[in-house]
Design a protein around this motif. Structure first.
Motif, PDB file in Angstrom:
ATOM      1  N   ALA A 165      -6.219   1.695   1.919  1.00 55.70           N
ATOM      2  CA  ALA A 165      -6.405   3.096   1.675  1.00 55.70           C
ATOM      3  C   ALA A 165      -7.829   4.080   2.976  1.00 55.70           C
ATOM      4  CB  ALA A 165      -8.370   4.276   0.498  1.00 55.70           C
ATOM      5  N   LEU A 166      -8.227   2.940   4.094  1.00 59.13           N
ATOM      6  CA  LEU A 166      -8.729   3.607   5.045  1.00 59.13           C
ATOM      7  C   LEU A 166      -8.642   3.698   6.295  1.00 59.13           C
ATOM      8  CD1 LEU A 166     -11.631   3.779   6.355  1.00 59.13           C
ATOM      9  CD2 LEU A 166     -12.047   1.602   6.974  1.00 59.13           C
ATOM     10  N   ALA A 167      -6.513   2.873   6.396  1.00 64.00           N
ATOM     11  CA  ALA A 167      -6.299   2.703   6.790  1.00 64.00           C
ATOM     12  C   ALA A 167      -5.555   4.412   7.134  1.00 64.00           C
ATOM     13  CB  ALA A 167      -5.375   1.941   6.766  1.00 64.00           C
ATOM     14  N   LEU A 168      -4.967   4.051   5.263  1.00 62.98           N
ATOM     15  CA  LEU A 168      -4.576   5.791   5.411  1.00 62.98           C
ATOM     16  C   LEU A 168      -5.086   6.804   6.278  1.00 62.98           C
ATOM     17  CD1 LEU A 168      -2.198   4.974   2.633  1.00 62.98           C
ATOM     18  CD2 LEU A 168      -0.727   5.804   4.011  1.00 62.98           C
ATOM     19  N   VAL A 169      -6.315   7.030   5.709  1.00 62.85           N
ATOM     20  CA  VAL A 169      -7.731   8.113   5.679  1.00 62.85           C
ATOM     21  C   VAL A 169      -7.119   8.411   7.692  1.00 62.85           C
ATOM     22  CG1 VAL A 169      -9.634   8.911   5.682  1.00 62.85           C
ATOM     23  CG2 VAL A 169      -8.654   7.994   3.857  1.00 62.85           C
ATOM     24  N   MET A 170      -7.261   6.479   8.172  1.00 64.08           N
ATOM     25  CA  MET A 170      -7.597   7.222   9.681  1.00 64.08           C
ATOM     26  C   MET A 170      -6.377   7.519  10.563  1.00 64.08           C
ATOM     27  SD  MET A 170      -7.808   3.705  12.352  1.00 64.08           S
ATOM     28  CE  MET A 170      -9.681   3.037  11.546  1.00 64.08           C
ATOM     29  N   GLU A 171      -5.729   7.402   9.487  1.00 63.04           N
ATOM     30  CA  GLU A 171      -4.081   7.914  10.495  1.00 63.04           C
ATOM     31  C   GLU A 171      -3.698   9.711  10.279  1.00 63.04           C
ATOM     32  OE1 GLU A 171      -1.991   3.008   9.611  1.00 63.04           O
ATOM     33  OE2 GLU A 171      -1.414   4.790   8.178  1.00 63.04           O
ATOM     34  N   TYR A 172      -3.570   9.730   8.562  1.00 69.62           N
ATOM     35  CA  TYR A 172      -4.022  10.791   8.502  1.00 69.62           C
ATOM     36  C   TYR A 172      -4.468  11.725   9.344  1.00 69.62           C
ATOM     37  CZ  TYR A 172      -0.670  10.401   4.617  1.00 69.62           C
ATOM     38  OH  TYR A 172       0.888  10.072   3.765  1.00 69.62           O
ATOM     39  N   LEU A 197      -5.961  15.648  14.448  1.00 67.95           N
ATOM     40  CA  LEU A 197      -6.989  15.635  15.456  1.00 67.95           C
ATOM     41  C   LEU A 197      -6.456  15.646  16.677  1.00 67.95           C
ATOM     42  CD1 LEU A 197     -10.221  13.551  14.746  1.00 67.95           C
ATOM     43  CD2 LEU A 197      -9.888  16.485  14.438  1.00 67.95           C
ATOM     44  N   GLY A 198      -5.068  15.384  16.527  1.00 66.84           N
ATOM     45  CA  GLY A 198      -4.180  15.514  18.010  1.00 66.84           C
ATOM     46  C   GLY A 198      -4.365  13.517  18.222  1.00 66.84           C
ATOM     47  N   TRP A 199      -4.525  12.800  18.092  1.00 66.72           N
ATOM     48  CA  TRP A 199      -4.290  11.635  18.137  1.00 66.72           C
ATOM     49  C   TRP A 199      -5.352  10.831  19.509  1.00 66.72           C
ATOM     50  CZ3 TRP A 199      -2.247   7.947  14.690  1.00 66.72           C
ATOM     51  CH2 TRP A 199      -1.379   9.021  13.513  1.00 66.72           C
ATOM     52  N   PRO A 200      -6.652  11.501  19.355  1.00 62.57           N
ATOM     53  CA  PRO A 200      -7.706  11.601  20.914  1.00 62.57           C
ATOM     54  C   PRO A 200      -7.440  10.078  21.015  1.00 62.57           C
ATOM     55  CG  PRO A 200      -8.817  11.992  18.759  1.00 62.57           C
ATOM     56  CD  PRO A 200      -7.504  12.015  18.125  1.00 62.57           C
ATOM     57  N   THR A 201      -7.606   8.837  22.423  1.00 61.19           N
ATOM     58  CA  THR A 201      -7.838   8.087  22.900  1.00 61.19           C
ATOM     59  C   THR A 201      -7.766   8.206  24.171  1.00 61.19           C
ATOM     60  OG1 THR A 201      -5.141   8.326  21.903  1.00 61.19           O
ATOM     61  CG2 THR A 201      -6.205   6.520  23.530  1.00 61.19           C
ATOM     62  N   GLY A 217       3.090  18.855   6.142  1.00 62.49           N
ATOM     63  CA  GLY A 217       3.671  17.643   5.307  1.00 62.49           C
ATOM     64  C   GLY A 217       2.587  17.327   4.078  1.00 62.49           C
ATOM     65  N   TYR A 218       1.285  17.140   4.588  1.00 61.06           N
ATOM     66  CA  TYR A 218       0.357  16.807   3.638  1.00 61.06           C
ATOM     67  C   TYR A 218       0.898  17.500   2.246  1.00 61.06           C
ATOM     68  CZ  TYR A 218      -2.364  15.077   7.555  1.00 61.06           C
ATOM     69  OH  TYR A 218      -1.941  15.091   8.386  1.00 61.06           O
ATOM     70  N   LEU A 219       0.480  18.795   2.212  1.00 60.39           N
ATOM     71  CA  LEU A 219       1.071  19.677   0.348  1.00 60.39           C
ATOM     72  C   LEU A 219       2.429  19.024   0.258  1.00 60.39           C
ATOM     73  CD1 LEU A 219      -0.244  22.994   1.822  1.00 60.39           C
ATOM     74  CD2 LEU A 219      -1.373  21.178   0.337  1.00 60.39           C
ATOM     75  N   HIS A 220       3.119  18.946   0.912  1.00 55.11           N
ATOM     76  CA  HIS A 220       4.395  17.937   0.442  1.00 55.11           C
ATOM     77  C   HIS A 220       4.395  16.782  -0.704  1.00 55.11           C
ATOM     78  CE1 HIS A 220       6.807  21.295   2.334  1.00 55.11           C
ATOM     79  NE2 HIS A 220       8.003  21.137   1.546  1.00 55.11           N
ATOM     80  N   LEU A 221       3.244  15.645  -0.010  1.00 54.43           N
ATOM     81  CA  LEU A 221       2.742  15.027  -0.298  1.00 54.43           C
ATOM     82  C   LEU A 221       1.837  15.042  -1.737  1.00 54.43           C
ATOM     83  CD1 LEU A 221       1.969  11.500  -0.193  1.00 54.43           C
ATOM     84  CD2 LEU A 221       0.769  12.278   1.013  1.00 54.43           C
ATOM     85  N   VAL A 222       1.348  15.923  -1.470  1.00 51.04           N
ATOM     86  CA  VAL A 222       0.892  16.303  -2.818  1.00 51.04           C
ATOM     87  C   VAL A 222       1.448  16.542  -3.480  1.00 51.04           C
ATOM     88  CG1 VAL A 222      -0.955  17.606  -4.032  1.00 51.04           C
ATOM     89  CG2 VAL A 222      -1.231  16.916  -1.989  1.00 51.04           C
ATOM     90  N   MET A 223       2.822  17.576  -3.718  1.00 53.64           N
ATOM     91  CA  MET A 223       3.979  18.023  -4.483  1.00 53.64           C
ATOM     92  C   MET A 223       4.342  16.515  -5.160  1.00 53.64           C
ATOM     93  SD  MET A 223       4.782  21.645  -2.840  1.00 53.64           S
ATOM     94  CE  MET A 223       4.673  21.195  -1.082  1.00 53.64           C
ATOM     95  N   ILE A 224       5.149  15.325  -3.837  1.00 51.30           N
ATOM     96  CA  ILE A 224       5.633  14.652  -3.666  1.00 51.30           C
ATOM     97  C   ILE A 224       5.327  13.898  -4.691  1.00 51.30           C
ATOM     98  CG2 ILE A 224       7.080  13.134  -3.724  1.00 51.30           C
ATOM     99  CD1 ILE A 224       7.869  14.401  -1.476  1.00 51.30           C
TER     100      ILE A 224
END
Length: 395
Positions: free
Chosen positions: A167-174, A179-183, A278-285
């Motif tokens: 779950a932590l990995a997914l929160v990080m990725e989403y 944030l635009g993948w700050p690196t 995309g995030y909202l489509h996850l909720v709907m699906i």
């Protein structure tokens, strides 16, 4: 075409972008994954079981979403992109096959397939994009997927913290995508860097939502075929079909079909809208998946009285409506009042259904969804009647 990038690889942004056959072929893995997820949830309706299914769904959705987003930039006929989509498709099939035991003996299969998909995508694209700005964007994403991949692999090895680390990995990725993948040293991607073809991505969203509804209809049909054709099972099957039709209508009208236009109208910042959509489509699906499980249970045993079944039957439509309301706010900047009323109405309907059979509870929810569809359509009907009346009035 930008110099340094092979013309056969990059999709011209000014060209109309339609979904390719290979992209639709790739979507078949999602059908398989959703059927596995519904089976897993059906066998464990506990809070922990629901959370595990949500984690797996979020991972599978992220594979689909990142692939759809990245494929938007490239010519789907290019051999490298064909190889990329086939690679992701095979990895997705492995993930889907491992779903029923992803938190047990096949955790490593699921995790390794997930990490290999994302890092394999980068391994294919980075050399081909040498000298092009897209290479830097791909490198940012790859670095963070390598970091989150550690959490996936360690979680697969340590059962006691598996749910937490995944779950932590997914929160990080989403979160990093937002944030635009700050690196470090590479900076972050701006919204123009992430700009997508609104028409293409909107079409992909509609297609994957139809696939989710297709899973509902598929599993309802399979369950009905196995359960028998008596009166109660037939009524439950009819309710499943009515529910699917109501969800389809509520999705498509109006904002479901206007996402692409909204993305294009926003210009470069439209990529932010596309990401949030995309995030909202996850909720709907997720809502459609829960609804599918509820309808399967209803068809299988229409007379059962079970609080767990009832909760799933209420949570599914509510999740869908919440995601759909937020999508309307995102695209049209207004609150659809009929759907807002529908959320508490379904919850109240669930309380009213306590003690009733699953068939009766499903009928109440389906009736409320149909009422929402009717109320939602009334303003448009009034406008048409007003126009007709105005045209018929004497000048």
């Amino acid at each position: 075409m930008t110099s340094g990038l092979p013309e056969r690889l990059l999709q011209r942004r000014e060209n109309p972008r339609r979904t390719s056959f290979l992209e639709l072929f790739f979507d078949l893995t999602v059908i398989f994954a959703l059927t596995r997820l519904s089976r897993a949830f059906l066998h464990d309706l506990s809070i922990l079981g629901g959370f595990q299914v949500l984690v797996l769904l979020a991972a599978i959705w992220w594979v689909w979403f990142v692939t759809a987003w990245s494929a938007d930039w490239f010519d789907p006929r290019a051999p490298l992109i064909v190889a990329l989509l086939l690679w992701v498709m095979f990895g997705g099939l492995l993930m889907a096959a491992a779903v029923p035991t992803a938190f047990d003996e096949h955790a490593l299969v699921f995790a390794v397939a997930y990490v290999a998909i994302h890092l394999g995508r980068a391994a294919l694209l980075l050399p081909a994009l040498r000298g092009h700005p897209l290479q830097v964007r791909t490198a940012r994403v790859a670095i963070w997927f390598a970091v989150s991949g550690v959490l996936w692999i360690v979680g697969a090895a340590l059962a006691s913290v598996r749910e937490l680390l995944w779950a932590l990995a997914l929160v990080m990725e989403y979160g990093l995508a937002r944030l635009g993948w700050p690196t470090p040293r590479l900076g972050r991607s701006s919204w123009p860097d992430l700009q997508v073809n609104g028409g293409h991505l909107s079409e992909r969203y509609q297609q994957i939502f139809i696939i989710a509804l297709g899973e509902l209809i598929l599993m309802a049909g399979v369950t009905y075929s196995d359960a028998g054709f008596d009166h109660e099972h037939t009524m439950a099957f009819v309710l499943a079909f009515v529910t699917a039709v109501a969800l389809a209508r509520l999705y498509l009208v109006p904002a479901g079909g206007r996402v692409g236009a909204a993305i294009e109208a926003a210009g470069p910042p439209g990529s932010k809208l596309a990401l949030l959509a995309g995030y909202l489509h996850l909720v709907m699906i997720a809502g459609v998946l829960a609804t599918s499980v509820a309808m399967e249970m209803t068809i299988e045993d229409p007379a059962v009285r079970d609080h767990g079944h009832l909760v799933v039957g209420v949570v599914g439509p509510v999740l869908f409506l919440v995601g759909r309301i937020l999508l309307s706010m995102l695209v049209d900047s207004h609150l659809p009042w009929a759907r807002l009323i529908g959320v508490p109405a379904i919850i109240v309907g669930g309380f009213v259904s306590i003690g009733l059979s699953q068939l009766a509870a499903s009928a109440i929810v389906a009736g409320i969804l149909l009422l929402i569809v009717l109320l939602d359509a009334m303003p448009a009907m009034w406008r048409r009647e007003s126009v007709v009346g105005s045209d018929a009035a004497p000048g």
